[in-house]
Write a protein that holds these residues in place. Structure first.
Motif, short mmCIF file in Angstrom:
data_model
loop_
_atom_site.label_atom_id
_atom_site.label_comp_id
_atom_site.label_asym_id
_atom_site.label_seq_id
_atom_site.Cartn_x
_atom_site.Cartn_y
_atom_site.Cartn_z
N ASN A 169 19.00 12.30 -5.73
CA ASN A 169 17.64 12.06 -6.22
C ASN A 169 16.74 11.32 -5.22
N THR A 170 17.21 11.12 -4.01
CA THR A 170 16.40 10.40 -3.03
C THR A 170 15.24 11.26 -2.56
N ASN A 171 14.05 10.71 -2.68
CA ASN A 171 12.85 11.40 -2.27
C ASN A 171 12.81 11.53 -0.74
N LYS A 172 12.63 12.76 -0.24
CA LYS A 172 12.64 12.99 1.21
C LYS A 172 11.51 12.26 1.91
N ASN A 173 10.36 12.18 1.25
CA ASN A 173 9.23 11.46 1.85
C ASN A 173 9.54 9.98 2.01
N ILE A 174 10.25 9.43 1.02
CA ILE A 174 10.65 8.03 1.10
C ILE A 174 11.64 7.82 2.23
N ILE A 175 12.56 8.75 2.39
CA ILE A 175 13.54 8.65 3.48
C ILE A 175 12.84 8.62 4.83
N GLU A 176 11.88 9.50 5.03
CA GLU A 176 11.15 9.53 6.30
C GLU A 176 10.34 8.26 6.50
N LEU A 177 9.75 7.77 5.42
CA LEU A 177 8.97 6.53 5.50
C LEU A 177 9.87 5.36 5.90
N VAL A 178 11.04 5.28 5.28
CA VAL A 178 11.98 4.20 5.60
C VAL A 178 12.47 4.31 7.05
N LYS A 179 12.75 5.52 7.50
CA LYS A 179 13.18 5.72 8.88
C LYS A 179 12.14 5.18 9.86
N CYS A 180 10.89 5.53 9.62
CA CYS A 180 9.82 5.08 10.51
C CYS A 180 9.66 3.56 10.46
N TYR A 181 9.78 3.02 9.25
CA TYR A 181 9.64 1.57 9.10
C TYR A 181 10.77 0.84 9.81
N ARG A 182 11.99 1.30 9.61
CA ARG A 182 13.13 0.65 10.25
C ARG A 182 13.03 0.77 11.77
N SER A 183 12.53 1.89 12.24
CA SER A 183 12.36 2.08 13.68
C SER A 183 11.35 1.08 14.25
N SER A 184 10.27 0.84 13.51
CA SER A 184 9.25 -0.10 13.98
C SER A 184 9.80 -1.52 14.00
N GLN A 185 10.66 -1.86 13.03
CA GLN A 185 11.28 -3.18 13.00
C GLN A 185 12.26 -3.33 14.17
N LYS A 186 13.07 -2.30 14.39
CA LYS A 186 14.06 -2.35 15.47
C LYS A 186 13.38 -2.51 16.83
N TYR B 221 0.80 -1.22 0.00
CA TYR B 221 0.00 0.00 0.00
C TYR B 221 0.83 1.27 0.00
N GLY B 222 2.12 1.16 0.31
CA GLY B 222 3.00 2.32 0.23
C GLY B 222 3.01 3.21 1.45
N PHE B 223 2.50 2.72 2.59
CA PHE B 223 2.56 3.52 3.82
C PHE B 223 2.72 2.57 5.00
N ILE B 224 3.00 3.13 6.17
CA ILE B 224 3.04 2.35 7.40
C ILE B 224 2.22 3.07 8.45
N LEU B 225 1.97 2.38 9.56
CA LEU B 225 1.24 2.97 10.68
C LEU B 225 2.16 3.08 11.89
N ASN B 226 2.19 4.24 12.50
CA ASN B 226 2.91 4.38 13.76
C ASN B 226 2.16 3.61 14.85
N ASP B 227 2.90 3.01 15.76
CA ASP B 227 2.30 2.24 16.86
C ASP B 227 1.34 1.18 16.33
N ASN B 228 1.77 0.50 15.28
CA ASN B 228 0.96 -0.54 14.65
C ASN B 228 0.91 -1.77 15.55
N GLU B 229 -0.26 -2.07 16.10
CA GLU B 229 -0.40 -3.20 17.01
C GLU B 229 -0.24 -4.54 16.29
N SER B 230 -0.31 -4.52 14.97
CA SER B 230 -0.15 -5.75 14.19
C SER B 230 1.25 -5.89 13.61
N GLU B 231 2.17 -5.06 14.10
CA GLU B 231 3.53 -5.08 13.56
C GLU B 231 4.23 -6.42 13.83
#
Length: 553
Positions: free
Chosen positions: A374-391, A268-278
């Motif tokens: 050429n890195t999209n800033k929105n993508i960078i922020e999305l990846v940061k949040c995703y990696r944080s949720s994984q960590k 879907y191209g997005f993530i949820l903060n505090d995702n209880e199904s993570e």
């Protein structure tokens, strides 16, 4: 402005064909995108959106256009690509599908990049996901999708359904052939983000991979845990949301299912903060023989287990699966524990698992974004949040290792080396002469724990403690090893330097202890095996425990 006009045209078109959504206000917001809000508060669960089947894009339409029954999921993608990118009309039974669905097709994103899925990020942007669950899945999806497209083109060409089979072309050009891999990929992304399972409208449908597109309902944003119902009644799709959870002016959410951030990101191209199904995956690699032995032992291993990897799922609900703990314990089973699962195995497995988790956490913490213009800033922020949720999941599992280990120590109360030495104060006092201290923490800092343990185990054997002595099990463990051990040349070489650094020096200096009984090189080798069988070191505080053999279920 273009999106606003397309949305208005879509809403008018759907209403003109019988769709109902009178109590829903659709709008476009910079942060939320297209979304729906409730106009008037309702007091019971009533349909908020009803879409007649005439507006669906279904597998049956794909069958009709291409004259084939299978592979129906891929034919559905190809039909959508044709409706979007083919300048010629798409006809079925003389009726123009292109004209019928034009307002809906025009509203859909025009290119792969607009969809925003990682599948269409640049190579550099995709590499930002390295080290996460998303990266290998992303690569597999790309390969599998290309294989599906290639197979479909070959099939249609063989069946003479296409006059030209396009070769792979660069992604997302301004002008696409509807038969190209890029158009097929675009259609795949639309189905990922918008399709509903076909079994809702066809009870005979068995595959979860076959879907249909339902305009209007697919405009709603997703929220995990939202109470909604999807039904197909009287040839219409009916969407209901719990009236108790929505007030007038509040956003109406759909619920795609409680999905992890990896699923949400890739599909879907997005993530949820505090995702209880993570969730995240811990992959371990062992030899095939170990897997076979584990299965025979009765371990429950995840589906798809092979020598290529055993993937254990860590979630917020179950951050430390019992099957993972048991597998780790099994990996550290000694020959003396054959067909048994002991407390020592369990504790050792937890300790080694903690090391693995610590390594994964360190990898996440050390991750840095490389410079790339050429890195999209929105993508960078999305990846940061995703990696944080994984960590955070690995961190939670790591912390649970500590608390689980502590609980086991409290429950079974194993004998610590410090308490054991208090039972034999004469030996403890002599440690100061031998090593300059008899304090366990200082002995540990000096790296002398192994020497102390070997000497103490030999001492316990020579003391021959009474049956009620807390040291008796150490003596018994020694005798069990002595009765079965086969000492090799390698064993002798391993202990030779250590033994000669202590003996006969100790026998002369402290004869009251080390000249009484058996303190031979053989005795030290036996004591070394006893250390392996009964000693556990808790890495959190460095404390050493002497474990009696306790068999767990």
């Amino acid at each position: 402005m273009k999106l606003q006009n397309s949305l208005e045209n879509l809403l008018k078109w759907s209403k003109s064909h019988g769709a109902y959504f009178d109590n829903v206000e659709f709008a476009i917001d910079r942060d939320k995108g297209v979304h729906g809000t409730l106009k008037n508060e309702v007091t019971f669960d009533e349909p908020l959106i009803i879409v007649p089947e005439a507006l669906f894009i279904t597998p049956e339409l794909a069958k009709g256009v291409f004259g084939l029954d299978n592979p129906i999921d891929d034919l559905s993608l190809l039909l959508l690509a044709k409706l979007k990118f083919d300048k010629k009309e798409t006809l079925i039974d003389g009726n123009s599908l292109s004209t019928m669905y034009e307002p809906y097709i025009a509203f859909l994103p025009d290119s792969c990049l607009e969809v925003g899925l990682p599948l269409f990020w640049t190579d550099h942007e995709q590499e930002l996901l390295k080290g996460t669950d998303a990266y290998p899945r992303l690569k597999r999806t790309r390969e599998e999708l290309f294989e599906r497209w290639s197979s479909l083109m070959s099939l249609l060409n063989e069946q003479k359904k296409l006059d030209l089979v396009m070769k792979e072309a660069p992604l997302c050009k301004d002008s696409l052939s509807w038969k190209s891999f890029e158009a097929f990929s675009w259609a795949y992304s639309i189905y990922c983000t918008r399709a509903f399972p076909n079994f809702l409208r066809k009870q005979s449908e068995r595959s979860l991979n076959i879907g249909f597109l339902c305009p209007i309902v697919d405009l709603l944003n997703h929220k995990n845990g939202e109470k909604v119902t999807w039904t197909c009644e009287d040839n219409s799709f009916v969407f209901k949301a719990s009236a108790k959870r929505i007030r007038a002016g509040e956003e109406i959410y759909n619920n795609y299912g409680n999905k992890s951030n990896t699923d949400l990101l890739l599909n879907y191209g997005f993530i949820l903060n505090d995702n209880e199904s993570e969730t995240t995956t811990l992959t371990l690699k062992v030899e095939e023989s170990v897997i076979e032995a584990g299965t025979k032992f009765g371990l429950k291993l995840p589906e798809g287990t092979s020598a290529n990897g055993i993937c254990f799922n860590l979630s917020l609900v179950t951050p430390l699966p019992k099957d993972l703990l048991r597998f780790m314990g099994f990996l550290h089973q000694l020959s003396s524990e054959k067909n048994q699962y002991t407390l020592r195995m369990h504790l050792e497995g937890i300790s080694r698992l903690r090391d693995i988790l610590a390594s994964r956490i360190t990898t996440f913490r050390s991750w840095k974004i490389g410079e790339h213009a050429n890195t999209n800033k929105n993508i960078i922020e999305l990846v940061k949040c995703y990696r944080s949720s994984q960590k955070s999941l690995f961190q939670r599992a790591y912390e649970l290792c500590d608390s689980t280990e502590k609980s086991l120590i409290q429950k079974y109360k194993p004998l610590s080396l410090q308490r054991a030495l208090k039972v034999d104060p004469e030996f403890a006092q002599r440690l100061t002469f031998i090593f300059g201290t008899n304090k366990i923490d200082e002995i540990e800092k000096k790296g002398l724990s192994d020497q102390v343990l070997l000497l103490f185990i030999m001492r316990c054997r020579n003391l021959r403690p009474a049956g009620d002595s807390p040291l008796r099990f150490i003596s018994d463990a020694y005798e069990n090893v002595r009765a079965t051990i086969e000492i090799t040349k390698e064993d002798v070489l391993e202990y030779s330097d250590l033994y000669h650094s202590l003996f006969p020096y100790l026998s002369h200096k402290i004869p009251e202890i080390f000249a009484v009984g058996d303190y031979s090189a053989r005795s030290m080798i036996i004591a070394g095996t006893v250390v392996d069988r009964i000693v556990f070191k808790r890495k959190v505080n460095g404390e050493l425990y002497l474990l009696q053999k306790i068999i767990l279920e």
